[in-house]
Design a protein around this motif. Structure first.
Motif, PDB file in Angstrom:
ATOM      1  N   VAL A  12       0.824  -1.211   0.000  1.00 53.29           N
ATOM      2  CA  VAL A  12       0.000   0.000   0.000  1.00 53.29           C
ATOM      3  C   VAL A  12       0.860   1.264   0.000  1.00 53.29           C
ATOM      4  N   SER A  13       1.877   1.338   0.828  1.00 57.14           N
ATOM      5  CA  SER A  13       2.706   2.554   0.909  1.00 57.14           C
ATOM      6  C   SER A  13       3.438   2.822  -0.410  1.00 57.14           C
ATOM      7  N   ARG A  14       3.910   1.781  -1.039  1.00 57.94           N
ATOM      8  CA  ARG A  14       4.598   1.936  -2.334  1.00 57.94           C
ATOM      9  C   ARG A  14       3.608   2.382  -3.409  1.00 57.94           C
ATOM     10  N   PHE A  15       2.415   1.816  -3.395  1.00 55.27           N
ATOM     11  CA  PHE A  15       1.385   2.185  -4.355  1.00 55.27           C
ATOM     12  C   PHE A  15       1.001   3.661  -4.164  1.00 55.27           C
ATOM     13  N   LYS A  16       0.888   4.094  -2.913  1.00 55.17           N
ATOM     14  CA  LYS A  16       0.575   5.495  -2.623  1.00 55.17           C
ATOM     15  C   LYS A  16       1.663   6.417  -3.178  1.00 55.17           C
ATOM     16  N   GLN A  17       2.923   6.030  -3.019  1.00 53.19           N
ATOM     17  CA  GLN A  17       4.027   6.819  -3.569  1.00 53.19           C
ATOM     18  C   GLN A  17       3.924   6.933  -5.085  1.00 53.19           C
ATOM     19  N   GLN A  18       3.572   5.834  -5.750  1.00 51.32           N
ATOM     20  CA  GLN A  18       3.437   5.854  -7.208  1.00 51.32           C
ATOM     21  C   GLN A  18       2.318   6.797  -7.642  1.00 51.32           C
ATOM     22  N   LEU A  19       1.185   6.764  -6.940  1.00 52.26           N
ATOM     23  CA  LEU A  19       0.077   7.655  -7.289  1.00 52.26           C
ATOM     24  C   LEU A  19       0.425   9.113  -7.013  1.00 52.26           C
ATOM     25  N   THR A  20       1.207   9.363  -5.965  1.00 54.00           N
ATOM     26  CA  THR A  20       1.628  10.729  -5.637  1.00 54.00           C
ATOM     27  C   THR A  20       2.629  11.237  -6.679  1.00 54.00           C
ATOM     28  N   ARG A  21       3.550  10.382  -7.054  1.00 53.32           N
ATOM     29  CA  ARG A  21       4.596  10.750  -8.017  1.00 53.32           C
ATOM     30  C   ARG A  21       4.023  10.936  -9.427  1.00 53.32           C
ATOM     31  N   THR A  22       3.002  10.133  -9.781  1.00 56.40           N
ATOM     32  CA  THR A  22       2.414  10.183 -11.119  1.00 56.40           C
ATOM     33  C   THR A  22       0.893  10.297 -10.983  1.00 56.40           C
ATOM     34  N   PRO A  23       0.378  11.515 -10.748  1.00 61.47           N
ATOM     35  CA  PRO A  23      -1.056  11.696 -10.504  1.00 61.47           C
ATOM     36  C   PRO A  23      -1.952  11.167 -11.632  1.00 61.47           C
ATOM     37  N   ALA A  24      -1.502  11.212 -12.878  1.00 61.20           N
ATOM     38  CA  ALA A  24      -2.311  10.729 -14.002  1.00 61.20           C
ATOM     39  C   ALA A  24      -2.555   9.223 -13.932  1.00 61.20           C
ATOM     40  N   LEU A  25      -1.742   8.534 -13.141  1.00 60.10           N
ATOM     41  CA  LEU A  25      -1.886   7.087 -12.994  1.00 60.10           C
ATOM     42  C   LEU A  25      -3.251   6.720 -12.410  1.00 60.10           C
ATOM     43  N   ARG A  26      -3.729   7.515 -11.483  1.00 62.63           N
ATOM     44  CA  ARG A  26      -5.038   7.262 -10.861  1.00 62.63           C
ATOM     45  C   ARG A  26      -6.138   7.260 -11.933  1.00 62.63           C
ATOM     46  N   ASP A  27      -6.077   8.222 -12.848  1.00 62.20           N
ATOM     47  CA  ASP A  27      -7.079   8.303 -13.907  1.00 62.20           C
ATOM     48  C   ASP A  27      -6.937   7.156 -14.911  1.00 62.20           C
ATOM     49  N   ARG A  28      -5.718   6.720 -15.167  1.00 60.13           N
ATOM     50  CA  ARG A  28      -5.488   5.647 -16.127  1.00 60.13           C
ATOM     51  C   ARG A  28      -5.917   4.285 -15.585  1.00 60.13           C
ATOM     52  N   LEU A  29      -5.727   4.060 -14.281  1.00 58.35           N
ATOM     53  CA  LEU A  29      -5.995   2.752 -13.689  1.00 58.35           C
ATOM     54  C   LEU A  29      -7.429   2.551 -13.221  1.00 58.35           C
ATOM     55  N   PHE A  30      -8.091   3.637 -12.828  1.00 56.67           N
ATOM     56  CA  PHE A  30      -9.378   3.501 -12.146  1.00 56.67           C
ATOM     57  C   PHE A  30     -10.498   4.266 -12.831  1.00 56.67           C
ATOM     58  N   THR A  31     -11.706   3.716 -12.714  1.00 54.24           N
ATOM     59  CA  THR A  31     -12.890   4.403 -13.211  1.00 54.24           C
ATOM     60  C   THR A  31     -13.188   5.583 -12.293  1.00 54.24           C
ATOM     61  N   PRO A  32     -13.992   6.546 -12.751  1.00 56.57           N
ATOM     62  CA  PRO A  32     -14.308   7.696 -11.893  1.00 56.57           C
ATOM     63  C   PRO A  32     -14.860   7.292 -10.522  1.00 56.57           C
ATOM     64  N   ALA A  33     -15.725   6.299 -10.456  1.00 58.86           N
ATOM     65  CA  ALA A  33     -16.292   5.878  -9.168  1.00 58.86           C
ATOM     66  C   ALA A  33     -15.225   5.279  -8.255  1.00 58.86           C
ATOM     67  N   GLU A  34     -14.269   4.551  -8.824  1.00 59.48           N
ATOM     68  CA  GLU A  34     -13.216   3.932  -8.011  1.00 59.48           C
ATOM     69  C   GLU A  34     -12.233   4.963  -7.465  1.00 59.48           C
TER      70      GLU A  34
END
Length: 116
Positions: A12-34
């Protein structure tokens, strides 16, 4: 008949770092509801999407947003396949998904069974 099994583990902590470092990743990986879920839930959903891909033998060209992890009426997680993921699943004969998510400390895990 079991068509495929997939399992994935996410720190979880590593995944959080990746999302923080690359904010566009959240949009690429997850649907708006997720996207609105907390980091532990996002990590578990990412593990589930990885497990789905593994259960389908990880074919190229699948779109992450075509695999959504929802909660059914009983509170259990479920796989919702659309688009490219649904096409691959249908071609392989998948009719039913089984999904288990778990969290323990800094680890999120998912196991998926694709059944036909």
């Amino acid at each position: 008949m079991i068509i495929g099994i997939g399992v994935d583990v996410v720190q979880v902590s590593r995944f959080k770092q990746q999302l923080t470092r690359t904010p566009a990743l959240r949009d690429r990986l997850f649907t708006p509801a997720e996207r609105e879920r907390n980091i532990r839930s996002l990590a578990a959903r990412f593990a589930a999407k990885e497990a789905v891909a593994k259960a389908l033998s990880a074919p190229a060209g699948m779109n992450w947003q075509h695999c959504r992890i929802d909660i059914d009426s009983t509170g259990a997680p479920r796989v919702v396949a659309t688009g490219t993921v649904a096409e691959v699943a249908e071609a392989k004969g998948v009719t039913t998904w089984h999904l288990s998510l778990s969290h323990d400390g800094d680890v999120a895990t998912a196991i998926v069974i694709a059944e036909g």
